[in-house]
Enzyme design. Structure first.
Site: not given
Length: 306
Positions: A161, A184, A252, A255, A278, A287
């Site tokens: 990110r 995150k 982004h 990524r 994730h 994806y």
């Protein structure tokens, strides 16, 4: 906040502190929770005709939840945003129910409206490479050129990110074969640092006029301050306009491109999930939907019976 009772306000603050301290929620997440829950508590106060203490909050039922959701949609809030707000309310009620000892089923059973999830919009491989090359043309300062190329190479080459790339400090140097990234929710992951990315960062460091001690940010602005994401976004906007790329060609998107191109090359979905950081495999599975959507476009355009 006038229709939020002191007890409910204290509970809200307690929940926010819990999310910040124990769940390692980002400040953006805490701010969103605070706003969404304040709106919910204020509505319940107006809906019930008085500021709601903890007692009435424990008794919020299915019809109350429906009324809140209808009210929220009636004020122009889209399905996706309402789903986010409902998620915040449910998180708050799970915490409150455990703390106060009541059954939160009526709140937790509320169903979010269906909405079309936005698919990631990666760049084609050649466009991603041209974007990185074109970034070097946006400044006359060689060290700034090298900086911008290094940042984008980390995004595309390692799937970082933009916030993760810009959070690198002198403590991460010298660069080796991997990077330890805090993503995150404070979740750590180790990502391979491919040779082009390592060389791009090293080329930038060799030209950067500012020292990089252990606590210093690796990437600097022209005034020696930590480089902002907005600076990279603006530079990339100029580069994409030169290349004729769509507005979706953002930092982004690189990524997204990292993940999509790995998947297209036969990458394992679980491995890509780990590389991206994730928490849920369902996020990474978006994806595969991109790949399927592209396949169907080709099918519709080229199949003789289509």
């Amino acid at each position: 906040m006038s229709l939020i009772s002191p007890a409910a306000r204290d509970a809200l603050q307690g929940f926010l502190e819990h999310e910040r301290a124990l769940k390692a929620a980002s400040e953006n997440t805490v701010t969103a929770y605070s706003r969404d829950l304040a709106d919910f508590l204020s509505f319940m106060g107006a809906h019930k005709g008085a500021a709601q203490g903890l007692g009435p909050l424990k008794e919020v039922g299915v019809t109350d939840m429906r009324a809140w959701m209808a009210h929220t949609r009636g004020h122009g809030v889209g399905a996706r945003s309402l789903a986010r707000k409902l998620s915040a309310v449910k998180s708050f009620y799970r915490w409150l129910a455990e703390r106060e000892g009541f059954d939160p089923t009526a709140v937790l059973s509320a169903r979010a409206p269906k909405y079309q999830r936005k698919l990631p919009r990666p760049l084609p491989e050649d466009a991603a490479i041209r974007m990185i090359e074109t970034m070097a043309l946006q400044s006359t300062e060689p060290w700034v050129q090298a900086r911008d190329v290094a940042v984008l190479t980390l995004l595309y080459g390692c799937g970082l990110r933009i916030s993760e790339a810009l959070s690198l400090t002198g403590a991460d140097l010298p660069l080796g074969g991997t990077l330890r990234i805090t993503g995150k929710g404070g979740k750590e992951r180790v990502v391979p640092l491919i040779r082009p990315a390592r060389e791009a960062v090293e080329a930038y460091l060799a030209l950067c006029p500012y020292p990089c001690e252990r606590g210093d940010p690796v990437f600097r602005s022209v005034r020696a301050k930590p480089l902002s994401a907005r600076t990279i976004q603006k530079t990339m906007e100029a580069a994409r306009n030169q290349l004729g790329l769509p507005a979706s060609a953002t930092p982004h998107a690189l990524r997204h491109s990292f993940a999509t191109h790995l998947l297209n090359a036969g990458g394992d979905l679980r491995a890509i999930q780990e590389l991206l950081g994730h928490a849920s495999l369902s996020t990474t599975q978006a994806y595969t939907a991109v790949d399927t959507a592209r396949l169907m476009e080709v099918y519709a355009a080229s199949h003789p019976r289509a």
